[in-house]
Scaffold this motif. Structure first.
Motif, PDB file in Angstrom:
ATOM      1  N   VAL A  61       3.715   1.796   2.715  1.00  0.00           N
ATOM      2  CA  VAL A  61       4.894   2.607   2.404  1.00  0.00           C
ATOM      3  C   VAL A  61       4.460   4.059   2.273  1.00  0.00           C
ATOM      4  CG1 VAL A  61       6.804   3.028   0.825  1.00  0.00           C
ATOM      5  CG2 VAL A  61       6.016   0.688   1.221  1.00  0.00           C
ATOM      6  N   ILE A  62       5.045   4.904   3.087  1.00  0.00           N
ATOM      7  CA  ILE A  62       4.729   6.343   3.080  1.00  0.00           C
ATOM      8  C   ILE A  62       5.837   7.067   2.316  1.00  0.00           C
ATOM      9  CG2 ILE A  62       4.381   8.378   4.522  1.00  0.00           C
ATOM     10  CD1 ILE A  62       3.427   6.473   6.735  1.00  0.00           C
ATOM     11  N   VAL A  63       5.493   7.734   1.229  1.00  0.00           N
ATOM     12  CA  VAL A  63       6.468   8.424   0.391  1.00  0.00           C
ATOM     13  C   VAL A  63       6.545   9.887   0.826  1.00  0.00           C
ATOM     14  CG1 VAL A  63       7.153   8.999  -1.963  1.00  0.00           C
ATOM     15  CG2 VAL A  63       5.933   6.866  -1.501  1.00  0.00           C
ATOM     16  N   VAL A  64       7.752  10.315   1.198  1.00  0.00           N
ATOM     17  CA  VAL A  64       7.975  11.677   1.694  1.00  0.00           C
ATOM     18  C   VAL A  64       8.581  12.508   0.570  1.00  0.00           C
ATOM     19  CG1 VAL A  64       9.187  13.079   3.412  1.00  0.00           C
ATOM     20  CG2 VAL A  64       8.339  10.803   4.023  1.00  0.00           C
ATOM     21  N   TYR A  72       0.861  -1.187   0.000  1.00  0.00           N
ATOM     22  CA  TYR A  72       0.000   0.000   0.000  1.00  0.00           C
ATOM     23  C   TYR A  72       0.900   1.240   0.000  1.00  0.00           C
ATOM     24  CZ  TYR A  72      -3.996   2.957   1.234  1.00  0.00           C
ATOM     25  OH  TYR A  72      -5.001   3.905   1.218  1.00  0.00           O
ATOM     26  N   VAL A  73       0.865   2.008  -1.080  1.00  0.00           N
ATOM     27  CA  VAL A  73       1.718   3.186  -1.250  1.00  0.00           C
ATOM     28  C   VAL A  73       0.871   4.438  -1.086  1.00  0.00           C
ATOM     29  CG1 VAL A  73       3.295   4.395  -2.794  1.00  0.00           C
ATOM     30  CG2 VAL A  73       3.206   1.887  -2.818  1.00  0.00           C
ATOM     31  N   ARG A  74       1.332   5.361  -0.234  1.00  0.00           N
ATOM     32  CA  ARG A  74       0.563   6.578   0.052  1.00  0.00           C
ATOM     33  C   ARG A  74       1.515   7.738   0.306  1.00  0.00           C
ATOM     34  NH1 ARG A  74      -0.822   6.932   6.373  1.00  0.00           N
ATOM     35  NH2 ARG A  74      -0.416   9.085   5.799  1.00  0.00           N
ATOM     36  N   PHE A  78      -1.435  -7.803  -4.685  1.00  0.00           N
ATOM     37  CA  PHE A  78      -1.594  -6.645  -5.558  1.00  0.00           C
ATOM     38  C   PHE A  78      -0.960  -5.437  -4.879  1.00  0.00           C
ATOM     39  CE2 PHE A  78      -5.586  -6.839  -3.134  1.00  0.00           C
ATOM     40  CZ  PHE A  78      -5.695  -5.556  -2.621  1.00  0.00           C
ATOM     41  N   ILE A  79      -0.817  -4.365  -5.631  1.00  0.00           N
ATOM     42  CA  ILE A  79      -0.221  -3.127  -5.121  1.00  0.00           C
ATOM     43  C   ILE A  79      -1.253  -2.027  -5.252  1.00  0.00           C
ATOM     44  CG2 ILE A  79       1.658  -1.461  -5.349  1.00  0.00           C
ATOM     45  CD1 ILE A  79       3.263  -3.692  -6.747  1.00  0.00           C
ATOM     46  N   LEU A  80      -1.576  -1.361  -4.154  1.00  0.00           N
ATOM     47  CA  LEU A  80      -2.529  -0.253  -4.179  1.00  0.00           C
ATOM     48  C   LEU A  80      -1.749   1.054  -4.057  1.00  0.00           C
ATOM     49  CD1 LEU A  80      -5.925  -0.162  -2.257  1.00  0.00           C
ATOM     50  CD2 LEU A  80      -4.701   1.873  -2.971  1.00  0.00           C
ATOM     51  N   VAL A  81      -1.827   1.876  -5.071  1.00  0.00           N
ATOM     52  CA  VAL A  81      -1.082   3.138  -5.126  1.00  0.00           C
ATOM     53  C   VAL A  81      -2.057   4.303  -5.019  1.00  0.00           C
ATOM     54  CG1 VAL A  81       0.489   4.577  -6.478  1.00  0.00           C
ATOM     55  CG2 VAL A  81       0.696   2.083  -6.563  1.00  0.00           C
ATOM     56  N   ASN A  82      -1.829   5.173  -4.065  1.00  0.00           N
ATOM     57  CA  ASN A  82      -2.659   6.367  -3.911  1.00  0.00           C
ATOM     58  C   ASN A  82      -2.045   7.519  -4.705  1.00  0.00           C
ATOM     59  OD1 ASN A  82      -4.869   6.002  -1.683  1.00  0.00           O
ATOM     60  ND2 ASN A  82      -3.081   4.838  -0.996  1.00  0.00           N
ATOM     61  N   HIS A  83      -2.807   8.075  -5.639  1.00  0.00           N
ATOM     62  CA  HIS A  83      -2.438   9.189  -6.515  1.00  0.00           C
ATOM     63  C   HIS A  83      -1.524   8.717  -7.640  1.00  0.00           C
ATOM     64  CE1 HIS A  83      -3.798  11.147  -2.812  1.00  0.00           C
ATOM     65  NE2 HIS A  83      -4.118  12.177  -3.553  1.00  0.00           N
ATOM     66  N   TYR A  84      -1.830   9.143  -8.834  1.00  0.00           N
ATOM     67  CA  TYR A  84      -1.115   8.664 -10.021  1.00  0.00           C
ATOM     68  C   TYR A  84       0.367   8.977  -9.956  1.00  0.00           C
ATOM     69  CZ  TYR A  84       0.023  13.054 -12.353  1.00  0.00           C
ATOM     70  OH  TYR A  84       0.596  14.253 -12.682  1.00  0.00           O
ATOM     71  N   PHE A  85       0.727  10.081  -9.260  1.00  0.00           N
ATOM     72  CA  PHE A  85       2.141  10.499  -9.270  1.00  0.00           C
ATOM     73  C   PHE A  85       3.050   9.601  -8.434  1.00  0.00           C
ATOM     74  CE2 PHE A  85      -0.280  13.478  -6.490  1.00  0.00           C
ATOM     75  CZ  PHE A  85       0.206  13.085  -5.253  1.00  0.00           C
TER      76      PHE A  85
END
Length: 880
Positions: A513-516, A482-484, A598-605
Motif C-alpha cells: 500500500v503506497i500512501v500519497v 506492507y505500508v510505504r 504481520f503488517i510492516l509499516v515504513n516510518h512511524y508517521f
C-alpha cells in the motif's frame, strides 16, 4: 472441474480455440468437466466439445491503460458512433450538389439531436459536480478486472477445481499471481502453457520487469501447486531461467481428431467439409479450378500479422512477377481494420493472388491445407526465434512441404518434415520449385506417418492428467501488509524494494500500500502513474494506492485534524495526517477474510493509517531514521504555535508512536542505541535492520564522466550538494566533468546549484550504467540521518569513492571506510578527487579498497540475518 482461463479467445478461428478444444476433450476423457472463461467480446460458438464458453472478462489483461468505467464509459461508447458518422460525412464519395444537400440534411438531424444529448448529459454533469464538491476517496489497486473475474468464478465454484491457462504469457502470469490473496476458498492447482517469446508480452497491460517475475512467483505462495509447460525446448529453457522454476517442454497442443484429419490429408484422402459456408464454398471451388488448370497453390496459412508475414508481404507478391513456378499465392487477410488489412485487400485486383477476407471455419481450414502445394511461413525470425509454429507442425502432419524464414524455432525441429528455410523472400518461387522437386508425395506421406506414430504431438496431455488428479488443498500463509510512502527513485525506495524482495523469496504473499500525501487531484494522478511504473519491478503480488479525500468532505476532515492536533508538536501532526488517507477496500476485505501474518509499516508517521485494522496482526515498524532530527533539519514551523518545536518534545511524541509497534527496525546503529535508550523497558523491541543493495546489470551504456553524484530531492541532499558546488568545485580542475543523477534536478535552479561543470540528468531507471561509466563517485554529505543508501550503492558498484565522514554514517563500528580517508574539508575533498583522476595507480588502489571494504562489510548476509530475526520475532508475538 477444470477452469480454462483464455482471454485470447476471440472466435472459432485461431490457435486458442483449437487449444481449448483439445484440452476439453482430454479432460472429458479423464472424467472431468470444463468451463472456459473468455473475453466478453468473444463471438464464436457457445460450447466447445460440450464445455460451456462463458464470456466473462470486461477487458483483456493486456490492455495498457485502465479504461474508464460507469457513466464516463457509457458516454464514451455512446459518442463513438457519432464520431464515426462524422468521419463518413467528411469522406463521403458523393460529389456535386447532391453532396451538399446530403451534408445539409445530416447537419439538420444533428442540430435536432442536440437537445436530446443535452438532456442525457445533464444528470451526468450533475453527478460529477456533486461528486467533486463532496469529495472522493482516492484509493486504487492494481488488481485487474481480468483477475477479479477469475477469482469470482473460483469462489462461486463448488467441489475440486483446477486452473489451466493454455496460452499463458509473463504478463498474464504476473496478474494471476494475485489470486492467492483474493480467494476465500482453498487455492486450486494451476498449469500455465507458454508458447511465445516472453519478451513479446513483457510490456502489455502494465509494464513488467521480467527479472521480478521469479520473486513475485515465490511470493505468491503457490509453490508446488503451480506447474509450467512450454511448446518447444528453447522456450522451456528461457522460461525456466526467467521463473527460476522447472518448465517442461511438451510440444504443441493438438486434438486427436485434428491429427487424424491431417493424417488423412497426408495419405491423399479428401477430408469431408460439409460445414462450409456459401462464401467458403465459392473460394474453394475457385482454388480447385486453378489447380485443375495446372497452377500450383502457395498458401500462407493463418491470418497475416506484422510478425506473421506482414513485413514480407510486398516482397512475396513482387516475387510472383516474372517467376517461372506457375504459382498462385493464397493469403488470409489481417483480421483487424488497419493498414495491413487494407494492403491485403488491395491485392484482390491481381489474378495470381487469392485473398481470403474472413476467418475460416475448422473444416474450411483443413480444406485449405488439403489444396495447398506448398506452405509459406514468412514469419519474423526474431519474434519466432523460440516460439513453436503450429502451422509448421500442421503442414508436417498433413504431408505438405514448408518454405519458412531462416532463424525461427521450427528450423531446429527434430521431427521428420520436408522444409526449406530462406532469408530472401524475393526469391521464394525458385526456392519453392527446388523444395517441391526434392519432395515426392510418397516421401512426404511417409514422414507424416512417422511424425504421427511417434506420438510427439500428444505429450502435452500430461498437463491435463496432472490437473485432473485429485490432490490435497494448497495451504497458503497469510499475506503481509506492507505500508510505504509514495517516494520513488530515492534511497528509501531502494530499501522498500529490498524488503519486498526478501519477503517474497520467503514465500510470503505481500500486499503493498503506497500512501500519497498530496491532496491535489492532479498530483494524486501523477502518483498513481508513478506507482504503476514502479510496480513493474515490484515483488509484491498486489499494489494499492491511498490518497486523501478531495472536495468539501476532504476540507472538513483536514479542519478537524487541525483542531484535534491543536498545540501538539509537528511530530504528532505528521503522524495523524495519515488518517486522512483511507485504507483501500480490497485491503479491508483481505484483512477480514484472510487476516495478515504481520503488517510492516515504513516510518512511524504511517502507524495511524493502519488503525482501522485494530492491531489484530503484529506490527513491524521500519523507522528509516529519527524523524525528529529531520523536522529540525527542515526547520519546520509548528502550525499552532508559529515557532519551531523543541527537539525533546518531538522525540517524546515520536516515541509514543513507536511504542505501538511489536518490532521496531532501525537502519542506523547509532539510532538503534538512541531508540533503545528512549524506550526504556520496551527497548528490547528494537532490532537493527540494514538494507542490502544490489545493482541490476544492464546492457545500457551511459556517457563517461569524471565524477558521479547521486542525490534525490530532500533538504539533506540540497545542503550537501550546495557545499560541493560552492566550496569544492571552485578548487577542482575546471576541466573535470561532474554528473548528478536523481530527482534533485527539480530544485537545482531555485537552490542555485547550477554550474558549467555540472550536468543534471534527473531520475534514471537504472543506476548501474552510470556508476560503471564514472571514473569515481563523490559523496559530499554534510547533513542527514539514518543511513546513506548511496554509500551502499557506491560500495556495491565497486568504484573509487571520495566521501565525507557522514557518508558512511550508521554502519557497524568495525566498518573501515575505503581509501582515500573521508574528509569534510573542501580543500582536501577537491585534492582527493584531482589526485585520483590524475593518477591511474592511485585510482586503481582506491577501486580495490572499495571492493575490499564492501566484501568485509558483508551487507547482504547481515540484511538476511537481521530480516530473519525480525520475522521470527513477529511470528512469536502475542497480540493483546
Amino acid at each position: 472441474m477444470i477452469l480454462i482461463v483464455e482471454p485470447h479467445l476471440d472466435d472459432e478461428a485461431g490457435h486458442p480455440f483449437r487449444y481449448v478444444r483439445a484440452v476439453v476433450a482430454t479432460c472429458a476423457g479423464l472424467g472431468w468437466g470444463s468451463l472456459v472463461l473468455a473475453h466478453r467480446a468473444y463471438s464464436g460458438p457457445k460450447t466447445i466439445n460440450g464445455a460451456e464458453i462463458r464470456p466473462t472478462f470486461l477487458r483483456s489483461y493486456y490492455e495498457r491503460k485502465d479504461r474508464r468505467t460507469g457513466l464516463s464509459r457509457a458516454l464514451e461508447r455512446g459518442l463513438r458512433p457519432v464520431l464515426k458518422a462524422l468521419k463518413r460525412l467528411v469522406n463521403d464519395p458523393v460529389n456535386g450538389p447532391d453532396r451538399f444537400v446530403l451534408m445539409a440534411g445530416r447537419a439538420a438531424l444533428a442540430v435536432m439531436a442536440v437537445p436530446a444529448i443535452l438532456v442525457l448529459l445533464l444528470p451526468y454533469a450533475l453527478l460529477r459536480t456533486t461528486s467533486a464538491a463532496l469529495g472522493r476517496s482516492s484509493t486504487r489497486d492494481t488488481c485487474s478486472p481480468f483477475v477479479r473475474s477469475v477469482a469470482r468464478q473460483i469462489d462461486n465454484t463448488s467441489g475440486e477445481l483446477s486452473l489451466l491457462v493454455p496460452t499463458a504469457t509473463p504478463a498474464m502470469l504476473a496478474e494471476l499471481l494475485a489470486l492467492p490473496v483474493l480467494l476465500a476458498r482453498p487455492l486450486p492447482k494451476m498449469a500455465c502453457v507458454f508458447h511465445e517469446d516472453p519478451r513479446l508480452y513483457a510490456n502489455w497491460y502494465r509494464p513488467l520487469d521480467l527479472d521480478c517475475l521469479a520473486h513475485r512467483l515465490r511470493g505468491s505462495g503457490w509453490k508446488a501447486g503451480i506447474r509450467f509447460y512450454a511448446t518447444n525446448p528453447l522456450l522451456a529453457m528461457e522460461m525456466s531461467k526467467l521463473l527460476d522454476a522447472p518448465v517442461c517442454d511438451f510440444g504443441d497442443v493438438f486434438d486427436e481428431d485434428e491429427v487424424a484429419s491431417l493424417g488423412m490429408i497426408a495419405a491423399g484422402q479428401h477430408v469431408e467439409a460439409d460445414e462450409l459456408s456459401a462464401k467458403e464454398a465459392l473460394i474453394f471451388t475457385e482454388l480447385s479450378q486453378r489447380k485443375k488448370s495446372g497452377r500450383r497453390l502457395a498458401v500462407c496459412l493463418g491470418a497475416l500479422r506484422p510478425d506473421k508475414g506482414g513485413t514480407q508481404l510486398r516482397s512475396i507478391v513482387c516475387a510472383l512477377d516474372g517467376s517461372s513456378g506457375d504459382f498462385d499465392l493464397v493469403i488470409q487477410a489481417a483480421r483487424w481494420s488497419n493498414s495491413l488489412r487494407s494492403e491485403c485487400l488491395a491485392l484482390k485486383s491481381r489474378k495470381d493472388v487469392i485473398v481470403i477476407e474472413s476467418p475460416l471455419s475448422a473444416s474450411a481450414y483443413l480444406q485449405l491445407v488439403y489444396l495447398s502445394d506448398v506452405v509459406l511461413l514468412p514469419y519474423d525470425a526474431e519474434a519466432y526465434r523460440c516460439r513453436v509454429s503450429r502451422v509448421f507442425i500442421e503442414a508436417a502432419l498433413a504431408g505438405r512441404p514448408v518454405l519458412a524464414s531462416q532463424g525461427i524455432a521450427a528450423e531446429t525441429d527434430p521431427a521428420p518434415s520436408s522444409s526449406r528455410f530462406i532469408s530472401n523472400w524475393c526469391a521464394w518461387p525458385d526456392e519453392a520449385v527446388k523444395l517441391l522437386d526434392s519432395s515426392s508425395p510418397d516421401t512426404l506421406a511417409h514422414r507424416a506417418r512417422e511424425r504421427i506414430s511417434g506420438g510427439t504431438w500428444n505429450r502435452w496431455s500430461e498437463a491435463a492428467t496432472w490437473l485432473c488428479t485429485p490432490s490435497q488443498p494448497i495451504v497458503l500463509p497469510k499475506p503481509v501488509l506492507y505500508v510505504r510512502p509514495s517516494w520513488f527513485a530515492t534511497g528509501s525506495a531502494t530499501v522498500f524494494d529490498q524488503h519486498l524482495r526478501y519477503l517474497a523469496d520467503r514465500g510470503l504473499p505481500v500486499i503493498e500500500v503506497i500512501v500519497v500525501s498530496d491532496r491535489d487531484r492532479k498530483a494524486q494522478r501523477m502518483s498513481w502513474r508513478a506507482a504503476l511504473t514502479d510496480r513493474d519491478s515490484s515483488s509484491a503480488v498486489l499494489t494499492c494506492v491511498s490518497a486523501r479525500r478531495s472536495g468539501v468532505v476532504g476540507s472538513l476532515q483536514r479542519r478537524l485534524l487541525h483542531i484535534d492536533t491543536e498545540r501538539r508538536s509537528q511530530a504528532v501532526y505528521l503522524a495523524e495526517q495519515s488518517r486522512l488517507s483511507p485504507l483501500p477496500s480490497i485491503v479491508r476485505e483481505i484483512g477480514v477474510d484472510r487476516g495478515f501474518s504481520f503488517i510492516l509499516v515504513n516510518h512511524y508517521f504511517h502507524l495511524p493509517f493502519i488503525k482501522p485494522l485494530k492491531h489484530r496482526s503484529p506490527v513491524w515498524l521500519e523507522t528509516h531514521d529519527l524523524q525528529a532530527r529531520q523536522i529540525i533539519l527542515r526547520r519546520e514551523i509548528n502550525r499552532s504555535t508559529g515557532i519551531e518545536d523543541a527537539f525533546e518534545d518531538l522525540v517524546a511524541d515520536e516515541m509514543s508512536y513507536l511504542r505501538r509497534a511489536d518490532v521496531i527496525g532501525a537502519i542506523n546503529v547509532d539510532e538503534e542505541a538512541f531508540f533503545r535508550a528512549h524506550l526504556g523497558s520496551e527497548g528490547s523491541r528494537v532490532l537493527l535492520c540494514q538494507p542490502s543493495i544490489y545493482l541490476h546489470p544492464c546492457d545500457e551504456v551511459a556517457p563517461e564522466c569524471d565524477v558521479l553524484i547521486v542525490a534525490s530531492d530532500n533538504q539533506s541532499n540540497v545542503s550537501s550538494l550546495s557545499w560541493f558546488v560552492h566550496h569544492v568545485l571552485p578548487k577542482l580542475d575546471p576541466t573535470r566533468s561532474v554528473k548528478v543523477v536523481g530527482s534533485i534536478q527539480k530544485v537545482a535552479q531555485q537552490e542555485r546549484l547550477l554550474h558549467d561543470q555540472v550536468q543534471y540528468l534527473g531520475v534514471v531507471k537504472n543506476l548501474a550504467p552510470h556508476y560503471k561509466s564514472a571514473r569515481l563517485v563523490a559523496m559530499p554529505i554534510i547533513a542527514g540521518a539514518g543511513i546513506a543508501i548511496k554509500a551502499l550503492e557506491a560500495l556495491a558498484a565497486g568504484r573509487p569513492i571520495v566521501a565525507s565522514p557522514l557518508a558512511f554514517r550508521g554502519l557497524p563500528p568495525d566498518f573501515q571506510p575505503p581509501a582515500p580517508t573521508p574528509t569534510s574539508d573542501a580543500f582536501e575533498f577537491a585534492a582527493a578527487i584531482d589526485r585520483l583522476l590524475n593518477d591511474e595507480q592511485a585510482r586503481g588502489e582506491a577501486l580495490q579498497s572499495t571492493r575490499n571494504a564492501n566484501l568485509a562489510l558483508g551487507m547482504r548476509e547481515r540484511f538476511e540475518s537481521q530480516m530473519a530475526q525480525a520475522v521470527e520475532r513477529l511470528a512469536n508475538c502475542a497480540i493483546s
